[in-house]
Design a protein around this motif. Structure first.
Motif, PDB file in Angstrom:
ATOM      1  N   ARG A  56      42.368  54.228  55.492  1.00  0.00           N
ATOM      2  CA  ARG A  56      43.467  54.689  56.345  1.00  0.00           C
ATOM      3  C   ARG A  56      44.835  54.227  55.831  1.00  0.00           C
ATOM      4  N   THR A  57      44.860  53.642  54.639  1.00  0.00           N
ATOM      5  CA  THR A  57      46.094  53.021  54.141  1.00  0.00           C
ATOM      6  C   THR A  57      47.260  54.001  54.085  1.00  0.00           C
ATOM      7  N   ASP A  58      47.047  55.184  53.504  1.00  0.00           N
ATOM      8  CA  ASP A  58      48.147  56.138  53.333  1.00  0.00           C
ATOM      9  C   ASP A  58      48.797  56.501  54.656  1.00  0.00           C
ATOM     10  N   LYS A  59      47.983  56.708  55.686  1.00  0.00           N
ATOM     11  CA  LYS A  59      48.519  57.112  56.988  1.00  0.00           C
ATOM     12  C   LYS A  59      49.323  55.989  57.631  1.00  0.00           C
ATOM     13  N   PHE A  60      48.833  54.766  57.522  1.00  0.00           N
ATOM     14  CA  PHE A  60      49.547  53.663  58.167  1.00  0.00           C
ATOM     15  C   PHE A  60      50.801  53.267  57.389  1.00  0.00           C
ATOM     16  N   ILE A  61      50.816  53.522  56.093  1.00  0.00           N
ATOM     17  CA  ILE A  61      52.052  53.296  55.332  1.00  0.00           C
ATOM     18  C   ILE A  61      53.147  54.223  55.852  1.00  0.00           C
ATOM     19  N   GLU A  62      52.789  55.478  56.093  1.00  0.00           N
ATOM     20  CA  GLU A  62      53.767  56.417  56.631  1.00  0.00           C
ATOM     21  C   GLU A  62      54.169  56.054  58.055  1.00  0.00           C
ATOM     22  N   ALA A  63      53.191  55.542  58.833  1.00  0.00           N
ATOM     23  CA  ALA A  63      53.524  55.113  60.194  1.00  0.00           C
ATOM     24  C   ALA A  63      54.530  53.964  60.175  1.00  0.00           C
ATOM     25  N   SER A  64      54.306  52.992  59.281  1.00  0.00           N
ATOM     26  CA  SER A  64      55.242  51.865  59.194  1.00  0.00           C
ATOM     27  C   SER A  64      56.606  52.338  58.701  1.00  0.00           C
ATOM     28  N   ARG A  65      56.598  53.322  57.796  1.00  0.00           N
ATOM     29  CA  ARG A  65      57.868  53.849  57.296  1.00  0.00           C
ATOM     30  C   ARG A  65      58.632  54.559  58.420  1.00  0.00           C
ATOM     31  N   GLY A  66      57.906  55.295  59.277  1.00  0.00           N
ATOM     32  CA  GLY A  66      58.558  55.947  60.400  1.00  0.00           C
ATOM     33  C   GLY A  66      59.176  54.958  61.370  1.00  0.00           C
ATOM     34  N   ILE A  67      58.446  53.862  61.655  1.00  0.00           N
ATOM     35  CA  ILE A  67      58.989  52.821  62.547  1.00  0.00           C
ATOM     36  C   ILE A  67      60.213  52.158  61.914  1.00  0.00           C
ATOM     37  N   GLU A  68      60.118  51.933  60.596  1.00  0.00           N
ATOM     38  CA  GLU A  68      61.244  51.323  59.881  1.00  0.00           C
ATOM     39  C   GLU A  68      62.480  52.219  59.925  1.00  0.00           C
ATOM     40  N   LEU A 128      61.738  60.832  58.333  1.00  0.00           N
ATOM     41  CA  LEU A 128      61.147  61.601  57.244  1.00  0.00           C
ATOM     42  C   LEU A 128      59.856  60.914  56.797  1.00  0.00           C
ATOM     43  N   VAL A 129      58.723  61.458  57.182  1.00  0.00           N
ATOM     44  CA  VAL A 129      57.433  60.895  56.788  1.00  0.00           C
ATOM     45  C   VAL A 129      56.511  62.018  56.328  1.00  0.00           C
ATOM     46  N   LYS A 130      55.518  61.637  55.528  1.00  0.00           N
ATOM     47  CA  LYS A 130      54.525  62.606  55.064  1.00  0.00           C
ATOM     48  C   LYS A 130      53.517  62.889  56.170  1.00  0.00           C
ATOM     49  N   THR A 131      53.071  64.116  56.230  1.00  0.00           N
ATOM     50  CA  THR A 131      52.061  64.496  57.232  1.00  0.00           C
ATOM     51  C   THR A 131      50.766  65.003  56.594  1.00  0.00           C
ATOM     52  N   THR A 132      50.766  65.195  55.293  1.00  0.00           N
ATOM     53  CA  THR A 132      49.545  65.594  54.586  1.00  0.00           C
ATOM     54  C   THR A 132      49.145  64.478  53.624  1.00  0.00           C
ATOM     55  N   PHE A 133      47.854  64.220  53.543  1.00  0.00           N
ATOM     56  CA  PHE A 133      47.362  63.096  52.750  1.00  0.00           C
ATOM     57  C   PHE A 133      46.142  63.534  51.945  1.00  0.00           C
ATOM     58  N   PRO A 134      45.910  62.903  50.788  1.00  0.00           N
ATOM     59  CA  PRO A 134      44.709  63.217  50.002  1.00  0.00           C
ATOM     60  C   PRO A 134      43.449  62.773  50.735  1.00  0.00           C
ATOM     61  N   LYS A 135      42.350  63.466  50.467  1.00  0.00           N
ATOM     62  CA  LYS A 135      41.079  63.115  51.107  1.00  0.00           C
ATOM     63  C   LYS A 135      40.539  61.817  50.512  1.00  0.00           C
ATOM     64  N   VAL A 136      40.103  60.926  51.377  1.00  0.00           N
ATOM     65  CA  VAL A 136      39.496  59.675  50.928  1.00  0.00           C
ATOM     66  C   VAL A 136      38.047  59.555  51.396  1.00  0.00           C
ATOM     67  N   THR A 137      37.633  60.426  52.316  1.00  0.00           N
ATOM     68  CA  THR A 137      36.246  60.455  52.772  1.00  0.00           C
ATOM     69  C   THR A 137      35.712  61.876  52.677  1.00  0.00           C
TER      70      THR A 137
END
Length: 576
Positions: A46-58, A67-76
């Motif tokens: 879940r790293t990619d999603k939470f990095i964007e979440a922290s960036r949004g809060i920041e 400005l955050v990403k909403t599409t992410f590469p598949k990891v599962t």
């Protein structure tokens, strides 16, 4: 937050947000004026999603545009939920064996003529295999019953001619198959190596050299064994088996049904065994990766090993790796041996059915003796390939596992060397601008954060800072070894990602922190970045590096051959 507690933190009270790495995952933490609060823990997937979440809060805290990403590469894997080996990679448990097989076969299309000849030869050899039992039936039922020596001569002559034709066909087909298999694997090995060279440093940073070496050597070798040994056997035996079934049904369909009763069970067993062993072959490859990596690391660092007298430690580690390989290989091979032995028992039961049921039909004059012998010979030809199906399945399992890892490399997007939309810049002035650049080798741990920098053409800049401050990282970004996670880098006012990659790097001279020299002459190493450089240019470069004098002191001067990693030069000479 992992403790079954509801947390409520007003956004207006936040002063900072950060991601704290943990074992197997990370934690999203926010800070207020009084305290630091861990909001939630999450796994690596879940790293990619939470990095964007922290960036949004920041961005909210700093009152910046959201400005955050909403599409992410598949990891599962979307089908089974397993973790993929790489982002957007192939799931080893769900990938289709047929699709992998057809992809391997696409490499045969570049040698279409030889492939067609091989298939036609397989068909002719299969027909040559099917005829001798029928000739034997005619000898028993017609020649012996009618006492016809002339017919006996021609039937035996025909059988001898078929054997000679089959011998010649197998020999020619063997030569063509060996050439085609070696050629296809050579092409594939070259393609894999070329692709590895074109992949980004970000990819190589996350891979072990031993693992990549295993893909280029061990995996391609497994594919070669399958294409040269397994695939011809599979095609020939399946063509023969289909012909045998047709001949058996034509002769006596009742007895044929008795013989075919265990076949569905055999196929089901083989398929389930393949699924189980495929996982173990993946584990086996991981152990081979560890094996190659340890050899590469210990031998490349042999000076350190000897300096600290750690030879026994490395030898013990090597023995542990070989024991692990032995355990997995022994387990998988015993499963195949059990399958192979059981197939021998089923083969024996098939002959019992033929003699019992067919014998009674002969006694009841429902079947001739020649037809019974035809069934006996065809049963050998039918159950023989089924018995060896386990060995072919083993070859195929190894080959498919190897193909997965090879195609995983080939499917990874390389650096944009062939981007047709890139802007050509054969002449670069040299103005460099960083605009709000954020970058981290691990996205959750940025090395550079919101960096703004402007360097004019012709300026000489020195980057000073403590270890880990980002000096080398800044140079890596300018060289376009990596792309900024956020923000832009511009050269002469153009986004560096839009410039043709070759033009960017051809205008940059780099002196690495660790001197890297290749096996070859001193002349070749100096001109590595410009293979077309004249000898005068090479000497001028050596003079500029204060290396000319000691090079002339070598036995062959600029033609002196250096060993691996510059063996034959002192540490100071290597750096120059």
């Amino acid at each position: 937050n992992g403790n079954d507690q509801d947390l409520e933190v007003p956004l207006a009270d936040l002063t900072k947000v950060q991601i704290e790495p943990l074992v197997g995952g990370s934690s999203l933490e926010v800070s207020t004026a009084e305290d630091t609060i861990p909001l939630i823990t999450y796994s690596q997937s879940r790293t990619d999603k939470f990095i964007e979440a922290s960036r949004g809060i920041e961005q909210f805290i700093e009152d910046k545009p959201f400005l955050v990403k909403t599409t992410f590469p598949k990891v599962t894997c979307e089908k089974c939920g397993r973790r993929l080996p790489t982002k957007d990679g192939l799931c080893s448990a769900c990938v289709s064996k047929w699709s992998m097989f057809t992809r391997i076969c696409t490499y045969l299309t570049t040698h279409r003529t030889k492939t067609i000849v091989i298939v036609v030869m397989f068909l002719l050899i299969s027909i040559a295999d099917l005829l001798p039992p029928k000739i034997t039936q005619l000898i028993i039922d017609d020649v012996f019953a009618n006492k016809d020596p002339e017919l006996l001569f021609w039937l035996v002559f025909l059988m001898g001619g078929l054997m000679v034709f089959r011998w010649l066909g197998e020999m020619v087909n063997g030569w063509l198959t060996a050439w085609l298999g070696a050629r296809v694997v050579s092409d594939m090995r070259s393609e894999v190596y070329k692709h590895l060279e074109l992949l980004s440093l970000g990819y190589h940073d996350k891979q072990r050299t031993g693992g990549l070496l295993s893909r280029v050597t061990n995996d391609t070798r497994n594919l070669r064994h399958f294409i040269i040994d397994g695939l011809p056997f599979l095609i020939l035996r399946w063509l023969t088996t289909l012909g045998v079934i047709g001949m058996l049904f034509y002769t006596n369909w009742v007895l044929t049904i008795y013989i075919l009763i265990p076949v569905p069970l055999i196929f089901y067993w083989g398929k389930s065994l393949y699924k189980r062993l495929r996982v173990y072959y993946t584990r086996l490859w991981r152990r081979w990766e560890d094996f190659y990596s340890h050899i590469q690391e210990s031998l490349s660092g042999i000076r350190v090993v000897k300096a600290f007298a750690q030879e026994p430690r490395e030898i013990a580690k090597f023995k542990r790796n070989t024991q692990t390989l032995f355990d997995i290989e022994y387990w998988t091979e015993t499963r195949w041996i059990f399958y192979f032995s059981t197939m021998g028992l089923i083969n024996f039961l098939g002959f019992i059915v033929v003699w019992l049921v067919g014998g009674n039909q002969v006694l009841g004059q429902e079947l001739t003796l020649g037809e019974l012998m035809l069934f006996y010979f065809y049963l050998h030809m039918f159950y023989g390939p089924l018995r060896w199906l386990g060995r072919v399945n083993s070859w195929m399992t190894r080959a498919m596992s190897a193909a997965e890892r090879i195609f995983e490399v080939l499917d990874t997007a390389p650096e944009a060397y062939d981007d047709l939309n890139a802007i050509p810049m054969p002449r670069i002035n040299g103005d460099i601008t960083f605009k709000n650049v954020t970058f981290g080798y691990e996205a959750a741990l940025p090395v550079l954060k919101d960096v703004n920098l402007e360097i004019k053409a012709g300026e000489m800049i020195g980057l000073v800072g403590k270890s880990g401050a980002g000096k080398t990282t800044t140079i890596n970004l300018i060289c376009r070894f990596y792309h900024a996670n956020y923000g832009t880098i511009e050269i002469d006012g153009v986004d560096i990602r839009d410039i043709r990659l070759e033009d960017v790097r051809s205008h940059i001279g780099v002196v690495m922190q660790d001197p890297i020299l290749f096996n070859g002459s001193i002349r070749d190493n100096i001109s590595y970045g410009r293979p077309d450089a004249s000898f005068e240019d090479i000497v001028a470069a050596a003079r500029a590096a204060n290396a000319h004098n000691f090079i002339l002191g070598k036995p062959d001067g600029y033609d002196t051959i250096l060993g691996e990693k510059g063996a034959g030069l002192s540490g100071g000479e290597k750096q120059r």
